[in-house]
Design a protein around this motif. Structure first.
Motif, PDB file in Angstrom:
ATOM      1  N   ASN A  51       0.825  -1.203   0.000  1.00  0.00           N
ATOM      2  CA  ASN A  51       0.000   0.000   0.000  1.00  0.00           C
ATOM      3  C   ASN A  51       0.859   1.252   0.000  1.00  0.00           C
ATOM      4  N   CYS A  52       0.278   2.335  -0.474  1.00  0.00           N
ATOM      5  CA  CYS A  52       0.885   3.659  -0.402  1.00  0.00           C
ATOM      6  C   CYS A  52      -0.113   4.581   0.289  1.00  0.00           C
ATOM      7  N   TYR A  53       0.269   5.172   1.432  1.00  0.00           N
ATOM      8  CA  TYR A  53      -0.603   6.109   2.131  1.00  0.00           C
ATOM      9  C   TYR A  53       0.031   7.485   2.134  1.00  0.00           C
ATOM     10  N   ILE A  54      -0.678   8.446   1.575  1.00  0.00           N
ATOM     11  CA  ILE A  54      -0.267   9.846   1.580  1.00  0.00           C
ATOM     12  C   ILE A  54      -1.292  10.599   2.419  1.00  0.00           C
ATOM     13  N   ALA A  55      -0.872  11.114   3.561  1.00  0.00           N
ATOM     14  CA  ALA A  55      -1.818  11.735   4.486  1.00  0.00           C
ATOM     15  C   ALA A  55      -2.362  13.057   3.961  1.00  0.00           C
ATOM     16  N   ASP A  56      -1.515  13.838   3.307  1.00  0.00           N
ATOM     17  CA  ASP A  56      -1.916  15.179   2.879  1.00  0.00           C
ATOM     18  C   ASP A  56      -1.258  15.472   1.541  1.00  0.00           C
ATOM     19  N   ILE A  79      -8.171  20.602   7.937  1.00  0.00           N
ATOM     20  CA  ILE A  79      -8.232  19.207   7.496  1.00  0.00           C
ATOM     21  C   ILE A  79      -7.067  18.877   6.576  1.00  0.00           C
ATOM     22  N   GLN A  80      -6.882  17.597   6.354  1.00  0.00           N
ATOM     23  CA  GLN A  80      -5.916  17.106   5.369  1.00  0.00           C
ATOM     24  C   GLN A  80      -6.644  16.176   4.414  1.00  0.00           C
ATOM     25  N   ILE A  81      -6.268  16.242   3.140  1.00  0.00           N
ATOM     26  CA  ILE A  81      -6.873  15.395   2.113  1.00  0.00           C
ATOM     27  C   ILE A  81      -5.764  14.570   1.469  1.00  0.00           C
ATOM     28  N   GLY A  82      -5.863  13.274   1.572  1.00  0.00           N
ATOM     29  CA  GLY A  82      -4.872  12.378   1.000  1.00  0.00           C
ATOM     30  C   GLY A  82      -5.528  11.126   0.465  1.00  0.00           C
ATOM     31  N   TYR A  83      -4.772  10.033   0.425  1.00  0.00           N
ATOM     32  CA  TYR A  83      -5.320   8.807  -0.137  1.00  0.00           C
ATOM     33  C   TYR A  83      -4.522   7.599   0.315  1.00  0.00           C
ATOM     34  N   GLY A 158      -5.927  -3.562  -7.724  1.00  0.00           N
ATOM     35  CA  GLY A 158      -5.805  -2.807  -6.486  1.00  0.00           C
ATOM     36  C   GLY A 158      -6.945  -1.841  -6.241  1.00  0.00           C
ATOM     37  N   PHE A 159      -6.772  -0.997  -5.224  1.00  0.00           N
ATOM     38  CA  PHE A 159      -7.815  -0.039  -4.840  1.00  0.00           C
ATOM     39  C   PHE A 159      -7.246   1.377  -4.790  1.00  0.00           C
ATOM     40  N   GLN A 160      -8.161   2.350  -4.873  1.00  0.00           N
ATOM     41  CA  GLN A 160      -7.845   3.774  -4.714  1.00  0.00           C
ATOM     42  C   GLN A 160      -8.918   4.392  -3.826  1.00  0.00           C
ATOM     43  N   VAL A 161      -8.536   4.800  -2.634  1.00  0.00           N
ATOM     44  CA  VAL A 161      -9.491   5.357  -1.677  1.00  0.00           C
ATOM     45  C   VAL A 161      -8.939   6.653  -1.094  1.00  0.00           C
ATOM     46  N   GLY A 162      -9.699   7.733  -1.218  1.00  0.00           N
ATOM     47  CA  GLY A 162      -9.312   9.001  -0.644  1.00  0.00           C
ATOM     48  C   GLY A 162      -9.604   9.050   0.844  1.00  0.00           C
ATOM     49  N   VAL A 163      -8.796   9.823   1.572  1.00  0.00           N
ATOM     50  CA  VAL A 163      -8.899   9.887   3.032  1.00  0.00           C
ATOM     51  C   VAL A 163      -8.830  11.344   3.481  1.00  0.00           C
ATOM     52  N   ILE A 164      -9.884  11.806   4.166  1.00  0.00           N
ATOM     53  CA  ILE A 164      -9.926  13.147   4.726  1.00  0.00           C
ATOM     54  C   ILE A 164     -10.018  13.032   6.240  1.00  0.00           C
ATOM     55  N   LEU A 165      -9.138  13.741   6.944  1.00  0.00           N
ATOM     56  CA  LEU A 165      -9.060  13.663   8.400  1.00  0.00           C
ATOM     57  C   LEU A 165      -8.678  15.028   8.973  1.00  0.00           C
ATOM     58  N   THR A 169      -3.392  14.280  11.656  1.00  0.00           N
ATOM     59  CA  THR A 169      -3.680  12.877  11.974  1.00  0.00           C
ATOM     60  C   THR A 169      -2.693  11.952  11.269  1.00  0.00           C
ATOM     61  N   ASN A 170      -2.222  10.942  11.993  1.00  0.00           N
ATOM     62  CA  ASN A 170      -1.312   9.899  11.506  1.00  0.00           C
ATOM     63  C   ASN A 170       0.147  10.338  11.421  1.00  0.00           C
ATOM     64  N   LYS A 171       0.452  11.558  11.796  1.00  0.00           N
ATOM     65  CA  LYS A 171       1.862  11.967  11.827  1.00  0.00           C
ATOM     66  C   LYS A 171       2.576  11.297  13.004  1.00  0.00           C
ATOM     67  N   PRO A 172       3.896  11.163  12.947  1.00  0.00           N
ATOM     68  CA  PRO A 172       4.631  10.546  14.056  1.00  0.00           C
ATOM     69  C   PRO A 172       4.470  11.321  15.352  1.00  0.00           C
ATOM     70  N   LEU A 173       4.497  10.589  16.458  1.00  0.00           N
ATOM     71  CA  LEU A 173       4.428  11.211  17.771  1.00  0.00           C
ATOM     72  C   LEU A 173       5.727  11.953  18.090  1.00  0.00           C
ATOM     73  N   GLU A 174       5.617  12.993  18.863  1.00  0.00           N
ATOM     74  CA  GLU A 174       6.795  13.735  19.315  1.00  0.00           C
ATOM     75  C   GLU A 174       7.313  13.202  20.646  1.00  0.00           C
ATOM     76  N   HIS A 175       6.480  12.455  21.351  1.00  0.00           N
ATOM     77  CA  HIS A 175       6.858  11.906  22.654  1.00  0.00           C
ATOM     78  C   HIS A 175       6.471  10.428  22.697  1.00  0.00           C
ATOM     79  N   ALA A 176       6.990   9.704  23.669  1.00  0.00           N
ATOM     80  CA  ALA A 176       6.644   8.299  23.847  1.00  0.00           C
ATOM     81  C   ALA A 176       5.137   8.176  24.104  1.00  0.00           C
ATOM     82  N   PRO A 177       4.486   7.138  23.564  1.00  0.00           N
ATOM     83  CA  PRO A 177       3.042   6.964  23.763  1.00  0.00           C
ATOM     84  C   PRO A 177       2.689   6.892  25.246  1.00  0.00           C
ATOM     85  N   SER A 178       1.624   7.585  25.624  1.00  0.00           N
ATOM     86  CA  SER A 178       1.192   7.593  27.017  1.00  0.00           C
ATOM     87  C   SER A 178       0.225   6.461  27.334  1.00  0.00           C
ATOM     88  N   ARG A 179      -0.292   5.797  26.287  1.00  0.00           N
ATOM     89  CA  ARG A 179      -1.196   4.661  26.452  1.00  0.00           C
ATOM     90  C   ARG A 179      -0.848   3.629  25.388  1.00  0.00           C
TER      91      ARG A 179
END
Length: 215
Positions: A51-56, A79-83, A158-165, A169-179
């Motif tokens: 898969n290829c995921y592009i968040a924005d 918002i961000q528009i990706g796929y 394959g598939f092509q699905v757009g994603v709006i969030l 959203t989905n960017k790497p965390l800046e700190h260690a996960p708290s949960r």
């Protein structure tokens, strides 16, 4: 195509999504603002494997669309528009976000969905997943309580699905996960032990079979 995929998977209950049977997970959107996004998505490459995921994707951020979708569906939040394009055909994991996700389909696809309340003591059985078939051209709003992950392809192309969030959203965390389930910014993830994401250290909490669609 729906009839073909159901015949190839007699062991699975694949549901042709309608407003009624999908209502606990989200709603169908009938808004012309999404049509240019679907047409743009059809120009995006599907990888040969995986898969290829592009968040924005800036090329999909048409000013009128961004402003209209932000105002109408996200109460003026950025918002961000990706796929997500690719060849997944296995459950692998569930994720959820704080905020709804809009998907627009340039190809037919299947989404494996469950409810956040189905997670009990950090575990969920894969049998809780319902498999919904969406034809190309469909636009849906997934509620924030709807567990989902990558779409499943119903053809070998394959598939092509757009994603709006919500933006970020989905960017790497800046700190260690708290949960334990936190995997990225605004991204909670629960993995099946056989999944690639589990091998990368994601929280493992899906029991049962790693549901797979044959194509």
């Amino acid at each position: 195509m729906f009839e073909q995929i159901t015949k190839k998977n007699p062991n699975l209950k694949i549901i042709l999504a309608t407003r009624d049977n999908f209502s606990s997970y989200g709603e169908f959107l009938d808004d012309s603002i999404f049509q240019p996004l679907i047409e743009c998505l059809r120009t995006k490459e599907i990888p040969e494997e995986g898969n290829c995921y592009i968040a924005d994707d800036s090329s999909m951020s048409f000013p009128n669309a961004v402003e209209s979708i932000s105002r109408k569906y996200y109460s003026e939040m950025p918002i961000q528009i990706g796929y997500c394009n690719g060849h997944t055909h296995t459950l692998n994991a569930f994720e959820y976000h704080q905020g709804d996700e809009i998907n627009f389909m340039a190809t037919d696809c299947i989404l494996m969905l469950a409810h956040q309340c189905d997670i009990v003591d950090g575990n969920i059985d894969s049998s809780k997943a319902e498999l919904f078939y969406f034809p190309a051209g469909t636009v849906i709003e997934l509620y924030g309580t709807s567990l989902h992950f990558a779409p499943c392809a119903v053809t070998k192309t394959g598939f092509q699905v757009g994603v709006i969030l919500p933006l970020g959203t989905n960017k790497p965390l800046e700190h260690a996960p708290s949960r334990p389930l936190i995997w990225g910014k605004n991204k909670w993830l629960i993995a099946h032990p056989d999944s690639p994401v589990a091998k990368r250290g994601a929280y493992v909490g899906i029991t049962g079979k790693n549901t797979t669609v044959s194509i």
